[in-house]
Design a protein around this motif. Structure first.
Motif, PDB file in Angstrom:
ATOM      1  N   MET A 269      28.754  46.514  37.534  1.00  0.00           N
ATOM      2  CA  MET A 269      29.609  46.521  38.713  1.00  0.00           C
ATOM      3  C   MET A 269      31.095  46.677  38.396  1.00  0.00           C
ATOM      4  SD  MET A 269      27.745  46.847  41.161  1.00  0.00           S
ATOM      5  CE  MET A 269      29.019  46.782  42.409  1.00  0.00           C
ATOM      6  N   ILE A 270      31.517  46.291  37.205  1.00  0.00           N
ATOM      7  CA  ILE A 270      32.921  46.509  36.833  1.00  0.00           C
ATOM      8  C   ILE A 270      33.149  48.022  36.779  1.00  0.00           C
ATOM      9  CG2 ILE A 270      34.624  46.274  34.983  1.00  0.00           C
ATOM     10  CD1 ILE A 270      33.391  43.570  34.304  1.00  0.00           C
ATOM     11  N   GLN A 271      32.256  48.704  36.048  1.00  0.00           N
ATOM     12  CA  GLN A 271      32.390  50.158  35.909  1.00  0.00           C
ATOM     13  C   GLN A 271      32.279  50.850  37.262  1.00  0.00           C
ATOM     14  OE1 GLN A 271      33.271  51.295  32.837  1.00  0.00           O
ATOM     15  NE2 GLN A 271      33.784  53.063  34.133  1.00  0.00           N
ATOM     16  N   TYR A 272      31.328  50.371  38.068  1.00  0.00           N
ATOM     17  CA  TYR A 272      31.096  50.986  39.388  1.00  0.00           C
ATOM     18  C   TYR A 272      32.367  50.912  40.244  1.00  0.00           C
ATOM     19  CZ  TYR A 272      29.158  51.721  44.067  1.00  0.00           C
ATOM     20  OH  TYR A 272      28.924  52.195  45.339  1.00  0.00           O
ATOM     21  N   LEU A 273      33.007  49.738  40.275  1.00  0.00           N
ATOM     22  CA  LEU A 273      34.195  49.576  41.128  1.00  0.00           C
ATOM     23  C   LEU A 273      35.404  50.330  40.550  1.00  0.00           C
ATOM     24  CD1 LEU A 273      33.851  45.820  42.231  1.00  0.00           C
ATOM     25  CD2 LEU A 273      33.516  47.858  43.641  1.00  0.00           C
ATOM     26  N   LEU A 274      35.506  50.359  39.218  1.00  0.00           N
ATOM     27  CA  LEU A 274      36.617  51.122  38.605  1.00  0.00           C
ATOM     28  C   LEU A 274      36.434  52.618  38.895  1.00  0.00           C
ATOM     29  CD1 LEU A 274      37.054  49.294  35.172  1.00  0.00           C
ATOM     30  CD2 LEU A 274      38.613  49.225  37.131  1.00  0.00           C
ATOM     31  N   LEU A 314      41.281  50.011  47.265  1.00  0.00           N
ATOM     32  CA  LEU A 314      41.012  49.916  45.821  1.00  0.00           C
ATOM     33  C   LEU A 314      42.224  50.368  44.998  1.00  0.00           C
ATOM     34  CD1 LEU A 314      37.333  51.265  45.705  1.00  0.00           C
ATOM     35  CD2 LEU A 314      38.072  48.936  45.224  1.00  0.00           C
ATOM     36  N   ALA A 315      42.899  51.409  45.452  1.00  0.00           N
ATOM     37  CA  ALA A 315      44.055  51.950  44.711  1.00  0.00           C
ATOM     38  C   ALA A 315      45.125  50.886  44.495  1.00  0.00           C
ATOM     39  CB  ALA A 315      44.646  53.137  45.472  1.00  0.00           C
ATOM     40  N   ASN A 316      45.195  49.917  45.438  1.00  0.00           N
ATOM     41  CA  ASN A 316      46.237  48.890  45.332  1.00  0.00           C
ATOM     42  C   ASN A 316      45.750  47.614  44.648  1.00  0.00           C
ATOM     43  OD1 ASN A 316      48.056  50.560  46.630  1.00  0.00           O
ATOM     44  ND2 ASN A 316      47.266  49.955  48.652  1.00  0.00           N
ATOM     45  N   LEU A 317      44.546  47.665  44.108  1.00  0.00           N
ATOM     46  CA  LEU A 317      44.024  46.494  43.386  1.00  0.00           C
ATOM     47  C   LEU A 317      44.171  46.719  41.883  1.00  0.00           C
ATOM     48  CD1 LEU A 317      40.660  45.651  45.207  1.00  0.00           C
ATOM     49  CD2 LEU A 317      42.722  44.260  45.152  1.00  0.00           C
ATOM     50  N   LYS A 318      44.754  45.733  41.200  1.00  0.00           N
ATOM     51  CA  LYS A 318      44.881  45.859  39.734  1.00  0.00           C
ATOM     52  C   LYS A 318      43.486  45.905  39.115  1.00  0.00           C
ATOM     53  CE  LYS A 318      49.250  43.616  38.873  1.00  0.00           C
ATOM     54  NZ  LYS A 318      49.824  42.289  39.006  1.00  0.00           N
ATOM     55  N   ASP A 319      43.368  46.633  37.997  1.00  0.00           N
ATOM     56  CA  ASP A 319      42.062  46.744  37.327  1.00  0.00           C
ATOM     57  C   ASP A 319      41.502  45.367  36.959  1.00  0.00           C
ATOM     58  OD1 ASP A 319      42.218  49.410  37.649  1.00  0.00           O
ATOM     59  OD2 ASP A 319      42.283  49.933  35.516  1.00  0.00           O
ATOM     60  N   ASP A 320      42.384  44.442  36.611  1.00  0.00           N
ATOM     61  CA  ASP A 320      41.920  43.097  36.236  1.00  0.00           C
ATOM     62  C   ASP A 320      41.211  42.408  37.396  1.00  0.00           C
ATOM     63  OD1 ASP A 320      42.683  43.262  33.710  1.00  0.00           O
ATOM     64  OD2 ASP A 320      44.393  41.857  33.834  1.00  0.00           O
ATOM     65  N   ILE A 321      41.768  42.599  38.577  1.00  0.00           N
ATOM     66  CA  ILE A 321      41.155  41.975  39.771  1.00  0.00           C
ATOM     67  C   ILE A 321      39.806  42.641  40.045  1.00  0.00           C
ATOM     68  CG2 ILE A 321      41.399  41.738  42.282  1.00  0.00           C
ATOM     69  CD1 ILE A 321      44.451  41.382  41.662  1.00  0.00           C
ATOM     70  N   ILE A 322      39.776  43.943  39.916  1.00  0.00           N
ATOM     71  CA  ILE A 322      38.511  44.666  40.115  1.00  0.00           C
ATOM     72  C   ILE A 322      37.472  44.197  39.093  1.00  0.00           C
ATOM     73  CG2 ILE A 322      37.437  46.964  39.836  1.00  0.00           C
ATOM     74  CD1 ILE A 322      39.704  48.124  41.395  1.00  0.00           C
ATOM     75  N   ARG A 323      37.920  44.024  37.867  1.00  0.00           N
ATOM     76  CA  ARG A 323      36.993  43.549  36.815  1.00  0.00           C
ATOM     77  C   ARG A 323      36.441  42.172  37.182  1.00  0.00           C
ATOM     78  NH1 ARG A 323      40.664  45.807  33.100  1.00  0.00           N
ATOM     79  NH2 ARG A 323      39.802  47.763  32.342  1.00  0.00           N
ATOM     80  N   HIS A 324      37.318  41.319  37.679  1.00  0.00           N
ATOM     81  CA  HIS A 324      36.909  39.951  38.037  1.00  0.00           C
ATOM     82  C   HIS A 324      35.847  39.985  39.152  1.00  0.00           C
ATOM     83  CE1 HIS A 324      37.181  35.663  38.559  1.00  0.00           C
ATOM     84  NE2 HIS A 324      37.401  35.834  39.855  1.00  0.00           N
ATOM     85  N   ILE A 325      36.103  40.809  40.166  1.00  0.00           N
ATOM     86  CA  ILE A 325      35.150  40.884  41.291  1.00  0.00           C
ATOM     87  C   ILE A 325      33.831  41.511  40.824  1.00  0.00           C
ATOM     88  CG2 ILE A 325      34.738  41.933  43.565  1.00  0.00           C
ATOM     89  CD1 ILE A 325      37.869  41.734  43.943  1.00  0.00           C
ATOM     90  N   GLY A 326      33.918  42.577  40.029  1.00  0.00           N
ATOM     91  CA  GLY A 326      32.707  43.238  39.504  1.00  0.00           C
ATOM     92  C   GLY A 326      31.884  42.265  38.668  1.00  0.00           C
ATOM     93  N   ALA A 327      32.592  41.492  37.846  1.00  0.00           N
ATOM     94  CA  ALA A 327      31.879  40.535  36.973  1.00  0.00           C
ATOM     95  C   ALA A 327      31.158  39.492  37.815  1.00  0.00           C
ATOM     96  CB  ALA A 327      32.875  39.863  36.032  1.00  0.00           C
ATOM     97  N   GLN A 328      31.772  39.075  38.909  1.00  0.00           N
ATOM     98  CA  GLN A 328      31.122  38.055  39.748  1.00  0.00           C
ATOM     99  C   GLN A 328      29.872  38.604  40.445  1.00  0.00           C
ATOM    100  OE1 GLN A 328      34.675  36.401  41.879  1.00  0.00           O
ATOM    101  NE2 GLN A 328      33.655  34.524  41.253  1.00  0.00           N
TER     102      GLN A 328
END
Ligand code: FAD
Length: 405
Positions: A269-274, A314-328
């Motif tokens: 999901m991290i990769q999917y959201l990125l 999504l464009a306004n979300l930092k990659d770190d935040i996206i990673r956190h959500i994907g990981a959850q």
């Protein structure tokens, strides 16, 4: 009134009935007593009324015990094919479901009828509504004082061998009691602390409310903790989380521990959201997840996991935040407040410590001619027909030992 038999079995459930006709086949006189008004009540309830009576593949790894090697001998002596042959002889119609689980095609009544039929043919006596008042060991074996629950008739039974087949604590309305543990303690056995197994988890607070709002929704997940992992369906209910994945994991869970759920086990999901951020920068997280999860679940997860970013593209979300959500999403970690307990649990974990029982015969190492079989022992199977597999195999080993005497 006083009677004498070779073998007295306390508990007319799965293991007790199975042991009874197998011991009687050796020419032993066998009496089975039960405090309930009907034999095999749990069999009738099992497998949603269809009784998942065995699994095609039964191995020691499918069982939980403080003494994991204990099950090996009995399981190797009585195998799934043996029980399937019995079922075939009785022309019980059955069907195979996923993971080798065999269920009655029509009704669990067919399995109970088969066991009672075998008992009748072998000359086994069954007395129901019979409460045990006292057990004393004597030179000839055991003297067991009983009383009929309806007419108060007192009967003393003298038996050379005594088999405790009273099961665990799960579902008291089906006759479950801690009686077997009391007998074990009377003869000096240790009891491994008991707890409900194969049981749904409960939750409080915000998570509990969220889960309740999704009642009825089912999802294929991987549920795990540091002891076990199960790739199976999970079900949201009004009380908490259920379904095979949760029931299985409950066997490996203790109060206070966390569980983790991969809601999208086939997707990183991290990769999917990125990737989604790059391909569709104007999307919201919820829109990106729409092809993957039911809408109701996305809305509920949003309130729990990324409420602060629910209206952020999504464009306004930092990659770190996206990673956190994907990981959850791949590792949603929850702390159950408990389980639904013995009221609904399919099994009881813990029980008579198997280190003091012979794995070959199920005979007590502390008291000659005293046997423990089935769920009363500290042996708990996975979901999928393994608990009956243990009931049959332990009962068979015991019957063989009694028969050889
Ligand atoms: P039981 O079958 O529970 O029998 C114990 C007997 O002892 C009962 O008849 C009881 O009345 C009697 N007893 C208890 N206390 C006393 C006392 N003081 N005096 C006299 N008699 C007493 N397993 C599977 O493998 N497949 C399934 O599909 C499945 N479905 C299940 C569904 C439900 C709802 C439940 C509750 C369990 C299910 N199980 C299933 C588990 C399985 O039913 C048990 O593991 C199995 O019945 C254990 O056999 P047992 O002989 O040890 O105990």
């Amino acid at each position: 009134m006083s009677i004498s038999v070779d073998t007295l079995i306390i508990g007319a459930g799965a293991s007790g009935l199975f042991c009874a006709f197998n011991a009687a086949a050796y020419g032993k006189s066998v009496l089975v007593i039960d405090h309930a008004n009907k034999a095999g009540k749990k069999i009738l309830m099992s497998g949603g009324g269809r009784c998942n009576f065995i699994n095609r593949q039964v191995e020691p790894r499918h069982f939980i015990s403080q003494n994991p090697h204990f099950v090996k001998s009995a399981l190797s002596k009585y195998q799934p094919e043996d029980f399937i042959a019995l079922v075939d002889r009785h022309q019980v119609a059955y069907q195979e479901r996923e993971y080798g689980q065999l269920f009655c095609k029509h009704s669990a009544k067919d399995i109970l009828a088969m066991l009672l039929n075998e008992c009748r043919t072998a000359g086994v006596q069954i007395r129901l509504d019979t409460a045990v008042e006292r057990i004393c060991a004597n030179d000839a074996g055991f003297m067991v004082s009983t009383k009929h629950k309806r007419n108060d008739l007192a009967i003393t039974i003298q038996a050379s061998s005594l088999v405790i087949a009273t099961g665990g604590l799960s579902i008291p309305t089906l006759g479950a009691s801690g009686f077997g543990y009391q007998v074990a303690t009377q003869f000096g056995h240790q009891i491994i602390p008991t707890r409900a197994g194969l049981v749904p988890f409960t939750f409080t607070d915000k998570t509990g409310e969220m889960i309740k709002s999704l009642a009825g929704l089912s999802l294929d997940v991987v549920a795990y903790n540091d002891k076990a992992s199960f790739a199976l369906p999970m079900l949201f209910t009004h009380r908490g989380l259920s379904g095979p994945a949760m029931l299985q994991l409950s066997n490996y869970w203790q109060l206070g521990e966390h569980i983790t759920i991969d809601l999208l086990p086939h997707q990183d999901m991290i990769q999917y959201l990125l990737d989604a951020k790059r391909a569709h920068p104007k999307q919201l997280i919820r829109t990106a997840l729409t092809p993957l999860l039911p809408k109701k679940l996305i809305t509920a997860l949003e309130a729990l996991l990324w409420q602060a970013y629910q209206d952020t593209e999504l464009a306004n979300l930092k990659d770190d935040i996206i990673r956190h959500i994907g990981a959850q999403l791949n590792a949603w970690t929850l702390k159950p407040s408990g389980t639904e307990g013995y009221r609904v649990a399919e099994v009881t974990l813990g029980g008579v410590d198997t280190r003091e029982v012979s794995g070959k015969t199920m005979e007590s190492r502390l008291q000659p001619n005293l046997y423990f079989i089935g769920e009363v022992l500290d042996v708990t199977g996975w979901l999928g027909g393994y608990n009956f597999a243990w009931a049959w195999a332990s009962a068979y080993a015991c019957a063989e030992s009694i028969g050889m005497r």
